[in-house]
Scaffold this motif. Structure first.
Motif, short mmCIF file in Angstrom:
data_model
loop_
_atom_site.label_atom_id
_atom_site.label_comp_id
_atom_site.label_asym_id
_atom_site.label_seq_id
_atom_site.Cartn_x
_atom_site.Cartn_y
_atom_site.Cartn_z
N LYS A 179 0.81 -1.22 0.00
CA LYS A 179 0.00 0.00 0.00
C LYS A 179 0.84 1.27 0.00
O LYS A 179 0.35 2.34 -0.36
CB LYS A 179 -0.94 0.02 1.20
N GLY A 180 2.12 1.18 0.40
CA GLY A 180 2.97 2.36 0.46
C GLY A 180 3.25 2.93 -0.92
O GLY A 180 3.73 2.22 -1.80
N GLU A 181 2.95 4.20 -1.10
CA GLU A 181 2.98 4.78 -2.45
C GLU A 181 4.39 5.11 -2.93
O GLU A 181 4.64 5.11 -4.14
CB GLU A 181 2.09 6.02 -2.49
N TRP A 214 -0.86 -7.38 -7.99
CA TRP A 214 -0.78 -6.46 -6.86
C TRP A 214 -2.04 -6.61 -6.03
O TRP A 214 -3.14 -6.81 -6.56
CB TRP A 214 -0.64 -5.03 -7.36
N ASN A 215 -1.89 -6.50 -4.69
CA ASN A 215 -3.03 -6.59 -3.80
C ASN A 215 -2.93 -5.56 -2.69
O ASN A 215 -1.84 -5.28 -2.17
CB ASN A 215 -3.11 -7.98 -3.16
N THR A 216 -4.09 -5.01 -2.32
CA THR A 216 -4.16 -4.17 -1.13
C THR A 216 -5.59 -4.10 -0.64
O THR A 216 -6.54 -4.44 -1.36
CB THR A 216 -3.61 -2.76 -1.39
N GLY A 244 -8.89 -1.91 0.59
CA GLY A 244 -9.43 -0.59 0.33
C GLY A 244 -10.76 -0.60 -0.39
O GLY A 244 -11.08 -1.53 -1.12
N ARG A 245 -11.52 0.46 -0.16
CA ARG A 245 -12.74 0.68 -0.93
C ARG A 245 -12.37 1.18 -2.33
O ARG A 245 -11.22 1.54 -2.59
CB ARG A 245 -13.63 1.68 -0.20
N PRO A 246 -13.34 1.19 -3.25
CA PRO A 246 -13.01 1.48 -4.65
C PRO A 246 -12.27 2.79 -4.89
O PRO A 246 -11.35 2.84 -5.72
CB PRO A 246 -14.39 1.49 -5.33
N ASP A 247 -12.63 3.86 -4.17
CA ASP A 247 -11.97 5.14 -4.42
C ASP A 247 -10.49 5.09 -4.06
O ASP A 247 -9.64 5.63 -4.78
CB ASP A 247 -12.67 6.27 -3.68
N LEU A 248 -10.16 4.43 -2.97
CA LEU A 248 -8.76 4.31 -2.58
C LEU A 248 -7.99 3.43 -3.56
O LEU A 248 -6.85 3.74 -3.94
CB LEU A 248 -8.64 3.74 -1.16
N ILE A 249 -8.60 2.33 -3.97
CA ILE A 249 -7.95 1.44 -4.93
C ILE A 249 -7.69 2.18 -6.25
O ILE A 249 -6.61 2.03 -6.84
CB ILE A 249 -8.80 0.19 -5.18
N LYS A 250 -8.62 2.96 -6.68
CA LYS A 250 -8.44 3.72 -7.92
C LYS A 250 -7.26 4.68 -7.80
O LYS A 250 -6.44 4.80 -8.73
CB LYS A 250 -9.72 4.49 -8.25
#
Length: 295
Positions: A176-178, A192-194, A196-202
């Motif tokens: 998840k670290g950007e 890749w996996n993390t 999160g809800r859709p907005d965060l995943i986007k």
């Protein structure tokens, strides 16, 4: 968008097996198992609650459950030497007849490391170690011999035989670290996996796209997977600390469509809020129908 189930390893093996079999029989894509040895501190869970070990569990499920993909979500790098893990992964790929996905991450759960005397270290050193581990794993699984002269791992003309049936066996990185971890995904991962809800995943997916561009890699080469706690036809429990979707069937359908719009290739559903026994299977069937309707 594909849909997969994540049976919690803190339940009896028979319950995990039943969920995996139901997924196999009703058109789900995969079954994922998390790599932990005990409940995490601070969750309110009984610290003595039993948790099944992931490596043994994926082999056991893969041996008796047909068709579905089997994967780890994700192996903590600090718990096993990467050469040992590579051999485990190759063996499970043979057990599953080429259906295994090796999910790996840098490691994070503090109480496991404290109780077992395993060094966790700082985040920066943990990521450095993880990158070296990826060189070991990819080398052993994909080349005849591997030499790594690193700060954490040293291999000389090392072999791993038999090789996996899949060529290559897909490697998924949980991250998840950007700044650093998504760059590691861009450089090394097939998937890749993390959480999160859709907005965060986007958002994070767009960050990963930029890291891919910087690394000279096509972003489309990396499969995107995500998960959130999921409620089917019920009320969302209050005070949850993890991302959660669903509640009403209408809201759940909106959330599923939003993941698909965000570019998620595979949505992984934890079974913790789906109920037990027949109620869990009904919830799984509803989820599968809703995803199929939006596909």
């Amino acid at each position: 968008m594909r849909i997969s189930i994540w049976p919690g390893a803190g339940q009896p093996y028979g319950d995990v097996l039943e969920a995996a079999r139901h997924a196999s029989e009703t058109g789900w894509h995969g079954v994922w198992i998390a790599d932990h040895f005990m409940p995490n501190d601070g969750t309110g869970a009984d610290p003595l609650h039993p948790v099944l070990e992931a490596g043994s569990l994926v082999a056991a499920i893969g041996a008796v459950v047909p068709r579905v993909r089997i994967g780890t979500l994700v192996y903590g790098n600090t718990y096993r030497h990467p050469a040992v893990l590579a051999n485990m992964a190759a063996t499970v790929d043979h057990v599953t007849r080429g259906r295994f996905t090796l999910g790996v991450g840098a490691g994070w759960q503090i109480n496991e490391h404290e109780q077992y005397g395993i060094e966790l270290s700082t985040i920066g050193k943990r990521i450095d170690r993880f990158v070296e581990a990826l060189l070991v794993i990819k080398g052993l699984l994909r080349t005849p011999r591997t030499t790594v002269d690193g700060s954490y791992y040293q291999l000389k003309d090392a072999v791993c035989e038999p090789k996996p049936l899949q060529d290559p066996l897909p490697i998924m990185i949980g991250a998840k670290g950007e700044q650093r971890m998504l760059r590691v995904v861009a450089e090394h991962a097939d998937m890749w996996n993390t959480w999160g809800r859709p907005d965060l995943i986007k958002h994070k997916s767009s960050v990963l796209d930029q890291h891919c561009a910087d690394a000279g890699r096509n972003p489309a080469d990396i499969v995107r997977t995500a998960q959130a706690l999921t409620v089917v036809d019920g009320d969302i429990p209050p005070d949850l600390s993890m991302p959660v979707i669903g509640g009403s069937r209408k809201q759940l359908q909106k959330d599923l469509a939003a993941y698909q719009e965000a570019g998620v290739d595979e949505l992984i559903i934890p079974d913790g809020l789906l109920g037990t026994g027949a109620a869990k299977f009904r919830a799984m069937d509803t989820l599968r129908a809703l995803v199929h309707a939006d596909s």
